[in-house]
Structure formats: C-alpha cells, structure tokens
Design a protein around this motif. Structure first.
Motif, PDB file in Angstrom:
ATOM      1  N   TYR A  48       0.844  -1.202   0.000  1.00  0.00           N
ATOM      2  CA  TYR A  48       0.000   0.000   0.000  1.00  0.00           C
ATOM      3  C   TYR A  48       0.875   1.246   0.000  1.00  0.00           C
ATOM      4  O   TYR A  48       2.069   1.190   0.271  1.00  0.00           O
ATOM      5  N   GLU A  49       0.244   2.358  -0.319  1.00  0.00           N
ATOM      6  CA  GLU A  49       0.923   3.648  -0.337  1.00  0.00           C
ATOM      7  C   GLU A  49       0.072   4.644   0.439  1.00  0.00           C
ATOM      8  O   GLU A  49      -1.143   4.688   0.258  1.00  0.00           O
ATOM      9  N   SER A  51      -0.849   8.496   0.893  1.00  0.00           N
ATOM     10  CA  SER A  51      -0.692   9.722   0.115  1.00  0.00           C
ATOM     11  C   SER A  51       0.172  10.706   0.903  1.00  0.00           C
ATOM     12  O   SER A  51       0.086  10.766   2.129  1.00  0.00           O
ATOM     13  N   GLY A  56      -5.245   9.777   2.136  1.00  0.00           N
ATOM     14  CA  GLY A  56      -5.770   8.428   1.963  1.00  0.00           C
ATOM     15  C   GLY A  56      -4.690   7.373   1.870  1.00  0.00           C
ATOM     16  O   GLY A  56      -3.495   7.653   1.965  1.00  0.00           O
ATOM     17  N   ILE A  57      -5.149   6.134   1.688  1.00  0.00           N
ATOM     18  CA  ILE A  57      -4.278   4.978   1.520  1.00  0.00           C
ATOM     19  C   ILE A  57      -4.691   4.295   0.220  1.00  0.00           C
ATOM     20  O   ILE A  57      -5.885   4.140  -0.050  1.00  0.00           O
ATOM     21  N   TYR A  58      -3.683   3.888  -0.566  1.00  0.00           N
ATOM     22  CA  TYR A  58      -3.930   3.290  -1.877  1.00  0.00           C
ATOM     23  C   TYR A  58      -3.241   1.933  -1.958  1.00  0.00           C
ATOM     24  O   TYR A  58      -2.091   1.791  -1.551  1.00  0.00           O
ATOM     25  N   TRP A  59      -3.977   0.936  -2.474  1.00  0.00           N
ATOM     26  CA  TRP A  59      -3.451  -0.408  -2.718  1.00  0.00           C
ATOM     27  C   TRP A  59      -3.347  -0.597  -4.233  1.00  0.00           C
ATOM     28  O   TRP A  59      -4.324  -0.927  -4.899  1.00  0.00           O
ATOM     29  N   PRO A  60      -2.163  -0.372  -4.820  1.00  0.00           N
ATOM     30  CA  PRO A  60      -2.024  -0.404  -6.283  1.00  0.00           C
ATOM     31  C   PRO A  60      -2.250  -1.779  -6.915  1.00  0.00           C
ATOM     32  O   PRO A  60      -2.706  -1.854  -8.056  1.00  0.00           O
ATOM     33  N   ASP A  63      -5.927  -1.783  -7.115  1.00  0.00           N
ATOM     34  CA  ASP A  63      -6.492  -0.491  -7.514  1.00  0.00           C
ATOM     35  C   ASP A  63      -7.638  -0.064  -6.590  1.00  0.00           C
ATOM     36  O   ASP A  63      -8.735   0.268  -7.035  1.00  0.00           O
ATOM     37  N   GLU A  64      -7.366  -0.086  -5.291  1.00  0.00           N
ATOM     38  CA  GLU A  64      -8.360   0.301  -4.289  1.00  0.00           C
ATOM     39  C   GLU A  64      -7.753   1.379  -3.402  1.00  0.00           C
ATOM     40  O   GLU A  64      -6.571   1.339  -3.059  1.00  0.00           O
ATOM     41  N   ASP A  65      -8.560   2.368  -3.067  1.00  0.00           N
ATOM     42  CA  ASP A  65      -8.092   3.395  -2.153  1.00  0.00           C
ATOM     43  C   ASP A  65      -9.204   3.774  -1.188  1.00  0.00           C
ATOM     44  O   ASP A  65     -10.384   3.568  -1.471  1.00  0.00           O
ATOM     45  N   SER A  67     -10.281   6.990   1.682  1.00  0.00           N
ATOM     46  CA  SER A  67      -9.960   8.303   2.230  1.00  0.00           C
ATOM     47  C   SER A  67      -9.957   8.183   3.752  1.00  0.00           C
ATOM     48  O   SER A  67     -10.744   7.429   4.330  1.00  0.00           O
TER      49      SER A  67
END
Length: 85
Positions: A48-49, A51, A56-60, A63-65, A67
């Motif tokens: 995950y990343e 921001s 927010g948090i993003y799971w590439p 492709d899910e994020d 807020s």
C-alpha cells in the motif's frame, strides 16, 4: 502541500486494519471498509501507499483506495468544495 492527516502504525492482520490517525488509534474490519480489501490476498494488502498529504491509503495491486476522512466518518457537504465567486 497541505497535510490533512498524520497516518502512522498501519497494521493489517486477521481481517482488520489498525492504524493511528492524528495520534488516535483506529481499528476496523476490512469488510467494514471495503469488500475489495476484504477479499484481497495478504500480498495485495501489504503493498500500500500513503498519500503524501495524508488524505488516503492506496493499494495499487488491487487499484483500491480509501480516504481517511471516510474512515473516520467525516462527511463533507458539496458547499465545502465550491469556489467562491
């Protein structure tokens, strides 16, 4: 760049997401947050990343994020996003 939230100590284990947001501990089941996260593999969840702004948090890999405001239950009205004339 504005920082919306300070996100620390993210842990994903046993179907739960635990983290600290602005010094406050938060824990929710993945199913409460997202059915996509609830179905994801351990490999997908652990990639995950956060921001840079703390928005927010993003799971590439899936492709899910999410807020952080949504996670905390902070709602925004449309008027908050409109520019003044």
């Amino acid at each position: 760049m504005n920082t919306y939230h300070q996100i620390d100590e993210i842990k994903i284990k046993d179907g739960k997401l635990s983290l600290k947001v602005d010094g406050q501990s938060i824990s929710k089941t993945l199913l409460e947050i997202s059915s996509i996260l609830a179905k994801a593999s351990e490999k997908e969840l652990n990639h995950y990343e956060i921001s840079p702004s703390g928005y927010g948090i993003y799971w590439p890999l899936i492709d899910e994020d999410i807020s952080i405001d949504g996670l905390l239950g902070i709602a925004h009205s449309p008027a908050q996003w409109q520019k003044s004339a």
